[in-house]
Design a protein around this motif. Structure first.
Motif, short mmCIF file in Angstrom:
data_model
loop_
_atom_site.label_atom_id
_atom_site.label_comp_id
_atom_site.label_asym_id
_atom_site.label_seq_id
_atom_site.Cartn_x
_atom_site.Cartn_y
_atom_site.Cartn_z
N GLY A 91 0.74 -1.05 -0.02
CA GLY A 91 0.05 0.05 0.11
C GLY A 91 0.71 1.20 0.11
N PRO A 92 0.32 2.44 -0.53
CA PRO A 92 1.20 3.53 -0.29
C PRO A 92 1.64 4.18 1.09
CG PRO A 92 -1.25 4.09 -1.68
CD PRO A 92 -1.17 2.59 -0.91
N ASP A 93 0.81 3.53 2.04
CA ASP A 93 1.57 3.69 3.30
C ASP A 93 2.44 2.63 3.97
OD1 ASP A 93 -0.08 1.66 3.70
OD2 ASP A 93 -1.44 2.44 5.26
N THR A 94 2.84 1.72 3.06
CA THR A 94 3.91 0.55 3.17
C THR A 94 3.02 -0.64 3.94
OG1 THR A 94 4.66 1.18 5.35
CG2 THR A 94 5.79 2.06 3.45
N HIS A 95 1.64 -0.60 4.06
CA HIS A 95 1.07 -1.67 4.51
C HIS A 95 1.26 -2.78 3.83
CE1 HIS A 95 -2.84 -0.74 2.43
NE2 HIS A 95 -2.89 -2.18 2.40
N VAL A 96 1.07 -4.10 4.02
CA VAL A 96 1.03 -5.29 3.53
C VAL A 96 -0.17 -6.15 4.28
CG1 VAL A 96 3.21 -5.13 2.37
CG2 VAL A 96 2.72 -6.45 4.62
N ALA A 97 -0.75 -7.00 3.42
CA ALA A 97 -2.17 -7.76 4.05
C ALA A 97 -2.87 -6.64 4.54
CB ALA A 97 -1.64 -8.75 4.85
N SER A 98 -3.33 -6.61 5.84
CA SER A 98 -3.86 -5.80 6.55
C SER A 98 -3.33 -5.42 7.87
CB SER A 98 -5.49 -6.14 7.08
OG SER A 98 -6.31 -6.14 5.87
N LEU A 99 -1.97 -5.50 7.64
CA LEU A 99 -0.82 -5.04 8.48
C LEU A 99 -0.48 -3.60 8.59
CD1 LEU A 99 1.47 -8.11 8.70
CD2 LEU A 99 -0.46 -7.50 10.11
N PHE A 100 -1.15 -2.75 9.12
CA PHE A 100 -0.87 -1.06 8.95
C PHE A 100 0.12 -0.52 9.65
CE2 PHE A 100 -4.98 -2.13 7.21
CZ PHE A 100 -4.97 -1.52 6.12
N PRO A 101 0.77 0.43 9.41
CA PRO A 101 1.90 0.94 10.20
C PRO A 101 1.48 1.28 11.80
CG PRO A 101 2.13 1.79 8.35
CD PRO A 101 0.87 0.98 8.37
N GLU A 102 2.00 0.72 12.70
CA GLU A 102 1.91 0.94 14.26
C GLU A 102 0.73 0.43 14.69
OE1 GLU A 102 4.16 2.14 15.67
OE2 GLU A 102 5.33 3.62 14.36
N LEU A 103 -0.02 -0.04 13.92
CA LEU A 103 -1.29 -0.84 14.63
C LEU A 103 -0.86 -1.98 15.23
CD1 LEU A 103 -4.47 0.09 12.15
CD2 LEU A 103 -3.83 1.15 13.96
N PRO A 104 -1.78 -2.47 16.20
CA PRO A 104 -1.34 -3.63 16.95
C PRO A 104 -1.03 -4.85 16.23
CG PRO A 104 -3.22 -2.52 18.09
CD PRO A 104 -3.10 -1.98 16.86
N ALA A 105 -1.79 -5.10 15.06
CA ALA A 105 -1.55 -6.35 14.36
C ALA A 105 -0.25 -6.56 13.91
CB ALA A 105 -2.63 -6.33 13.14
N VAL A 106 0.68 -5.54 13.51
CA VAL A 106 1.93 -5.55 13.04
C VAL A 106 2.91 -5.99 13.92
CG1 VAL A 106 2.90 -3.26 13.16
CG2 VAL A 106 3.51 -4.51 11.17
N ARG A 107 2.61 -5.84 15.28
CA ARG A 107 3.56 -6.16 16.40
C ARG A 107 3.03 -7.47 17.04
NH1 ARG A 107 5.87 -1.52 18.66
NH2 ARG A 107 5.08 0.46 17.81
N GLU A 108 2.14 -8.11 16.35
CA GLU A 108 1.97 -9.62 16.72
C GLU A 108 3.30 -10.44 16.60
OE1 GLU A 108 0.24 -12.78 18.61
OE2 GLU A 108 -0.96 -10.73 18.47
N THR A 109 3.48 -11.33 17.56
CA THR A 109 4.57 -12.42 17.46
C THR A 109 4.23 -13.56 17.45
OG1 THR A 109 5.22 -11.94 19.91
CG2 THR A 109 6.26 -10.46 18.27
N GLU A 110 3.00 -14.20 18.10
CA GLU A 110 2.51 -15.37 18.58
C GLU A 110 1.61 -15.83 17.64
OE1 GLU A 110 4.07 -17.02 20.79
OE2 GLU A 110 5.51 -15.33 21.47
N ARG A 111 0.27 -15.14 17.32
CA ARG A 111 -0.77 -15.40 16.80
C ARG A 111 -0.28 -15.41 15.21
NH1 ARG A 111 -5.64 -12.15 18.92
NH2 ARG A 111 -3.85 -10.74 18.89
N THR A 112 -1.05 -16.33 14.16
CA THR A 112 -0.57 -16.33 12.94
C THR A 112 -1.81 -15.64 12.09
OG1 THR A 112 -1.92 -18.52 12.75
CG2 THR A 112 0.52 -18.59 13.00
#
Length: 260
Positions: free
Chosen positions: A153-174
């Motif tokens: 995405g133009p904001d560098t998001h991939v899938a629905s992992l957006f900058p600084e939102l909690p999902a991009v920080r997930e380390t355990e769940r798939t």
């Protein structure tokens, strides 16, 4: 994780055709070596453009579509058949035209499905489906996808992992649910970076001038929390497929020796 490699094409149409040909080869090779192949699809204009190019490619008949598992990197949490859902668009672009095994088309749950409006329950169910498909030889609670494709995405998001939102920080769940996404619709289901990094190859698709800054940021050493595309890497290969417009702000030092 693998270091990014770049292929820069003259325009988005050529990029889509070349990526489709590359994907056909990868699927055929995987089926020849293991009997099956596993691919993660992406939506958006570049993902759908690739699927349309694949549908039009004469070589598509080289694929044994009945031995192909299809997954999604993310989905808009909308009712089944909604035209904005990635799976709906994929069916129109390609899936309805090829003889897939319906049991091997793993769509993410819809908002009017068995989990209703509970996006976290929908995400957990998809995670469980992935875990059931994973074998002892896999590197995570997901299959070792042969190719996992992502639009940037133009904001560098991939899938629905957006900058600084909690999902991009997930380390355990798939797989996680996303609420409050800055791009509509705000509620989504997405693979996380741990799931993405389990793929053998990750392909990032970017075409158009509006993707140029995002590509430059993600490929310049930015952190994955600020630029999720920077954290999308495959175990064996990370391939950026760009057109000249999306590559226009990259330093020439990043270009491959000979880009078509």
């Amino acid at each position: 994780m693998s270091a990014p490699q770049l292929v820069v094409h003259h325009d988005k149409e050529l990029m889509a055709r070349a990526a489709a040909a590359r994907l056909i080869t990868k699927i055929v090779d995987a089926q020849a070596s293991r009997g099956t192949a596993s691919v993660v699809l992406t939506g958006g204009r570049n993902g759908n453009g690739l699927l349309a190019a694949l549908a039009a490619a004469p070589a598509r008949d080289a694929v044994d579509w009945s031995r192909l598992d299809l997954w999604w990197g993310d989905e808009r949490f909308l009712p089944e058949g909604d035209p904005e859902r990635n799976v709906t668009q994929a069916r129109e672009a390609l899936l309805d035209a090829v003889p897939l095994d319906p049991k091997r088309v793993h769509a993410m749950p819809a908002s009017d499905g068995p989990y209703g409006s509970d996006v976290e329950a929908a995400a957990e169910a998809y995670a469980e489906e992935l875990a059931r498909a994973a074998g002892p030889e896999d590197h995570a609670a997901v299959p070792s996808f042969d190719v996992l494709m992502l639009g940037v995405g133009p904001d560098t998001h991939v899938a629905s992992l957006f900058p600084e939102l909690p999902a991009v920080r997930e380390t355990e769940r798939t797989v996680v649910g996303v609420r409050g996404a800055p791009k509509p619709p705000p509620t989504r289901v997405t693979l996380t970076l741990p799931a993405i990094r389990a793929a053998r190859e990750v392909w990032l698709l970017a075409a158009g001038e509006d993707k140029a800054e995002a590509a430059a940021i993600a490929l310049s050493g930015a952190g994955e929390f600020q630029a999720p595309a920077a954290g999308a890497r495959g175990r064996a290969r990370t391939l950026w497929l760009l057109d000249s417009a999306a590559a226009s702000r990259l330093p020439r030092s990043l270009y491959p020796p000979a880009s078509p």
